[in-house]
Motif scaffolding. Sequence first.
Motif, PDB file in Angstrom:
ATOM      1  N   ASN A 101       0.833  -1.199   0.000  1.00  0.00           N
ATOM      2  CA  ASN A 101       0.000   0.000   0.000  1.00  0.00           C
ATOM      3  C   ASN A 101       0.870   1.254   0.000  1.00  0.00           C
ATOM      4  O   ASN A 101       0.402   2.343   0.324  1.00  0.00           O
ATOM      5  CB  ASN A 101      -0.964   0.011   1.190  1.00  0.00           C
ATOM      6  N   ALA A 102       2.166   1.090  -0.352  1.00  0.00           N
ATOM      7  CA  ALA A 102       3.042   2.250  -0.519  1.00  0.00           C
ATOM      8  C   ALA A 102       2.531   3.106  -1.674  1.00  0.00           C
ATOM      9  O   ALA A 102       1.797   2.628  -2.550  1.00  0.00           O
ATOM     10  CB  ALA A 102       4.475   1.805  -0.788  1.00  0.00           C
ATOM     11  N   HIS A 103       2.929   4.373  -1.678  1.00  0.00           N
ATOM     12  CA  HIS A 103       2.452   5.275  -2.725  1.00  0.00           C
ATOM     13  C   HIS A 103       3.109   4.992  -4.070  1.00  0.00           C
ATOM     14  O   HIS A 103       2.450   4.977  -5.113  1.00  0.00           O
ATOM     15  CB  HIS A 103       2.718   6.727  -2.323  1.00  0.00           C
ATOM     16  N   SER A 104       4.436   4.752  -4.076  1.00  0.00           N
ATOM     17  CA  SER A 104       5.123   4.599  -5.355  1.00  0.00           C
ATOM     18  C   SER A 104       6.483   3.948  -5.171  1.00  0.00           C
ATOM     19  O   SER A 104       7.035   3.901  -4.067  1.00  0.00           O
ATOM     20  CB  SER A 104       5.304   5.964  -6.042  1.00  0.00           C
ATOM     21  N   LEU A 105       7.011   3.454  -6.286  1.00  0.00           N
ATOM     22  CA  LEU A 105       8.385   2.975  -6.397  1.00  0.00           C
ATOM     23  C   LEU A 105       8.996   3.642  -7.621  1.00  0.00           C
ATOM     24  O   LEU A 105       8.343   3.740  -8.664  1.00  0.00           O
ATOM     25  CB  LEU A 105       8.435   1.458  -6.583  1.00  0.00           C
ATOM     26  N   GLN A 134      -3.876  -7.375  -8.754  1.00  0.00           N
ATOM     27  CA  GLN A 134      -4.954  -6.760  -7.966  1.00  0.00           C
ATOM     28  C   GLN A 134      -4.704  -5.263  -7.882  1.00  0.00           C
ATOM     29  O   GLN A 134      -3.558  -4.809  -7.841  1.00  0.00           O
ATOM     30  CB  GLN A 134      -4.989  -7.354  -6.552  1.00  0.00           C
ATOM     31  N   GLY A 135      -5.778  -4.461  -7.853  1.00  0.00           N
ATOM     32  CA  GLY A 135      -5.646  -3.022  -7.695  1.00  0.00           C
ATOM     33  C   GLY A 135      -5.352  -2.310  -9.006  1.00  0.00           C
ATOM     34  O   GLY A 135      -5.517  -2.865 -10.098  1.00  0.00           O
ATOM     35  N   ARG A 136      -4.887  -1.070  -8.897  1.00  0.00           N
ATOM     36  CA  ARG A 136      -4.582  -0.245 -10.065  1.00  0.00           C
ATOM     37  C   ARG A 136      -3.237   0.446  -9.854  1.00  0.00           C
ATOM     38  O   ARG A 136      -2.870   0.786  -8.727  1.00  0.00           O
ATOM     39  CB  ARG A 136      -5.661   0.823 -10.283  1.00  0.00           C
ATOM     40  N   SER A 137      -2.527   0.668 -10.945  1.00  0.00           N
ATOM     41  CA  SER A 137      -1.251   1.379 -10.861  1.00  0.00           C
ATOM     42  C   SER A 137      -0.966   2.067 -12.187  1.00  0.00           C
ATOM     43  O   SER A 137      -1.568   1.747 -13.214  1.00  0.00           O
ATOM     44  CB  SER A 137      -0.107   0.421 -10.497  1.00  0.00           C
ATOM     45  N   VAL A 138      -0.043   3.023 -12.140  1.00  0.00           N
ATOM     46  CA  VAL A 138       0.426   3.710 -13.339  1.00  0.00           C
ATOM     47  C   VAL A 138       1.921   3.450 -13.455  1.00  0.00           C
ATOM     48  O   VAL A 138       2.688   3.740 -12.534  1.00  0.00           O
ATOM     49  CB  VAL A 138       0.163   5.222 -13.280  1.00  0.00           C
ATOM     50  N   ALA A 159      -4.116   2.269  -5.340  1.00  0.00           N
ATOM     51  CA  ALA A 159      -4.836   1.563  -4.279  1.00  0.00           C
ATOM     52  C   ALA A 159      -3.934   0.433  -3.814  1.00  0.00           C
ATOM     53  O   ALA A 159      -2.860   0.217  -4.376  1.00  0.00           O
ATOM     54  CB  ALA A 159      -6.167   1.019  -4.802  1.00  0.00           C
ATOM     55  N   ASP A 160      -4.361  -0.278  -2.761  1.00  0.00           N
ATOM     56  CA  ASP A 160      -3.604  -1.466  -2.369  1.00  0.00           C
ATOM     57  C   ASP A 160      -3.438  -2.346  -3.604  1.00  0.00           C
ATOM     58  O   ASP A 160      -4.413  -2.628  -4.313  1.00  0.00           O
ATOM     59  CB  ASP A 160      -4.352  -2.240  -1.291  1.00  0.00           C
ATOM     60  N   THR A 161      -2.226  -2.762  -3.863  1.00  0.00           N
ATOM     61  CA  THR A 161      -1.960  -3.399  -5.150  1.00  0.00           C
ATOM     62  C   THR A 161      -1.130  -4.659  -4.996  1.00  0.00           C
ATOM     63  O   THR A 161      -0.370  -4.808  -4.032  1.00  0.00           O
ATOM     64  CB  THR A 161      -1.236  -2.409  -6.088  1.00  0.00           C
ATOM     65  N   GLN A 162      -1.293  -5.553  -5.950  1.00  0.00           N
ATOM     66  CA  GLN A 162      -0.443  -6.731  -6.076  1.00  0.00           C
ATOM     67  C   GLN A 162      -0.060  -6.868  -7.542  1.00  0.00           C
ATOM     68  O   GLN A 162      -0.904  -6.693  -8.425  1.00  0.00           O
ATOM     69  CB  GLN A 162      -1.176  -8.008  -5.652  1.00  0.00           C
ATOM     70  N   HIS A 163       1.202  -7.159  -7.794  1.00  0.00           N
ATOM     71  CA  HIS A 163       1.573  -7.480  -9.164  1.00  0.00           C
ATOM     72  C   HIS A 163       2.645  -8.561  -9.185  1.00  0.00           C
ATOM     73  O   HIS A 163       3.346  -8.796  -8.197  1.00  0.00           O
ATOM     74  CB  HIS A 163       2.002  -6.238  -9.961  1.00  0.00           C
ATOM     75  N   VAL A 164       2.721  -9.221 -10.330  1.00  0.00           N
ATOM     76  CA  VAL A 164       3.749 -10.219 -10.595  1.00  0.00           C
ATOM     77  C   VAL A 164       4.699  -9.622 -11.621  1.00  0.00           C
ATOM     78  O   VAL A 164       4.262  -9.036 -12.614  1.00  0.00           O
ATOM     79  CB  VAL A 164       3.137 -11.527 -11.140  1.00  0.00           C
ATOM     80  N   SER A 165       5.990  -9.747 -11.372  1.00  0.00           N
ATOM     81  CA  SER A 165       7.008  -9.246 -12.292  1.00  0.00           C
ATOM     82  C   SER A 165       7.849 -10.425 -12.767  1.00  0.00           C
ATOM     83  O   SER A 165       8.632 -10.987 -11.998  1.00  0.00           O
ATOM     84  CB  SER A 165       7.891  -8.208 -11.582  1.00  0.00           C
ATOM     85  N   VAL A 166       7.654 -10.823 -14.028  1.00  0.00           N
ATOM     86  CA  VAL A 166       8.428 -11.926 -14.601  1.00  0.00           C
ATOM     87  C   VAL A 166       9.692 -11.334 -15.216  1.00  0.00           C
ATOM     88  O   VAL A 166       9.626 -10.400 -16.020  1.00  0.00           O
ATOM     89  CB  VAL A 166       7.626 -12.688 -15.664  1.00  0.00           C
ATOM     90  N   HIS A 167      10.845 -11.874 -14.848  1.00  0.00           N
ATOM     91  CA  HIS A 167      12.133 -11.328 -15.277  1.00  0.00           C
ATOM     92  C   HIS A 167      12.609 -12.087 -16.514  1.00  0.00           C
ATOM     93  O   HIS A 167      12.981 -13.259 -16.434  1.00  0.00           O
ATOM     94  CB  HIS A 167      13.149 -11.442 -14.141  1.00  0.00           C
ATOM     95  N   LEU A 168      12.591 -11.389 -17.659  1.00  0.00           N
ATOM     96  CA  LEU A 168      12.925 -12.001 -18.944  1.00  0.00           C
ATOM     97  C   LEU A 168      14.276 -11.480 -19.420  1.00  0.00           C
ATOM     98  O   LEU A 168      14.447 -10.260 -19.557  1.00  0.00           O
ATOM     99  CB  LEU A 168      11.847 -11.664 -19.979  1.00  0.00           C
ATOM    100  N   PRO A 169      15.243 -12.339 -19.688  1.00  0.00           N
ATOM    101  CA  PRO A 169      16.553 -11.868 -20.158  1.00  0.00           C
ATOM    102  C   PRO A 169      16.412 -11.005 -21.408  1.00  0.00           C
ATOM    103  O   PRO A 169      15.717 -11.366 -22.359  1.00  0.00           O
ATOM    104  CB  PRO A 169      17.310 -13.168 -20.455  1.00  0.00           C
ATOM    105  N   CYS A 170      17.069  -9.851 -21.401  1.00  0.00           N
ATOM    106  CA  CYS A 170      16.942  -8.906 -22.518  1.00  0.00           C
ATOM    107  C   CYS A 170      17.303  -9.554 -23.851  1.00  0.00           C
ATOM    108  O   CYS A 170      16.579  -9.422 -24.842  1.00  0.00           O
ATOM    109  CB  CYS A 170      17.834  -7.689 -22.275  1.00  0.00           C
TER     110      CYS A 170
END
Length: 308
Positions: A59-63, A85-89, A119-130
């Motif tokens: 529920n942090a504001h930003s990274l 889950q939630g929304r982000s920009v 909002a409170d958010t959840q995301h998955v970050s898949v790390h793909l080799p460039c």
Amino acid sequence: MQAMRSVTRGRDGYEQWCHDVRAICGRFESRAPRYLDDFAGHIALHRRPGLEFAQVATNAHSLAKTGHDTRAEDGLYYFLIYQRQGRSVLSQQGRQAMLDTGDLALIDSRLPSEFVYLADTQHVSVHLPCEALERRLRSPRPQLARTLAAASPMGTVLGGFVEQIAARHELFGEREGGALTDALLALLAPLADDSEHAGGRARDWARVAAYIDERLDEDLDPQDIARSCAVSVRSLYRLFEARDTTLGTYLRERRLACCAEALSTPAWQHESVTQIALRWGFKDSAHFSRSFKARYGMAPREWRHRPR
């Protein structure tokens, strides 16, 4: 193998969560929620041979990762972000992707970027080799910070695929990890390919180059060039960056090339070196002579009378 898991709450937990984000995702800095005592966050890194992804909830504001704290050791990865889950920009390279639940977007971990959580958010970050993704593209680089909507046909397929990876990762063995990443790259490459944008940039470059060539004897201003060629000043500079040069260097090289050609052409023999320099935009004959010699290894008069 699960490399790291962190579930934290409150003021002390926030500091630990920030530390774990940097350890897993790179040198991101967080902006805390309004009431730090109410902070809640979770981050986990999951690794299998050939497969790596992180799960983030907060529920942090930003990274944000700025140009000042981007480091090569953060890893040569594209992050495929799946909004669970939630929304982000998500912002990168002047573009913004608004992500609702189920949407996806791609960012380059090597470049500055920002996540703003609405909002409170959840995301998955898949790390793909460039390198693995870029090999599959027709364009040099993929499209970044572009929303792939959950409701779109491929958004449904790709989002469902990432969701299953996140939900069932403990069931995958050594051979499955690499196969899942390969399948993900195959699905993503046609969607991430920036060939349409590359074609647009090629047309922009053709207009800019033609405009400059017709006006080499004028004082060319970036704002005037951009306005006349229907591009922004920022896009104009990027066209030259893509060719490992700058507007000023390109102008000098084109003017010198035109002068060298004129000095070699019988039709221009009646014109003095100074007149030719002025014709192609050099205002100072001494500066022209120095620049010409630095570029071609001999003075303009020597060039004109060299054996051919």
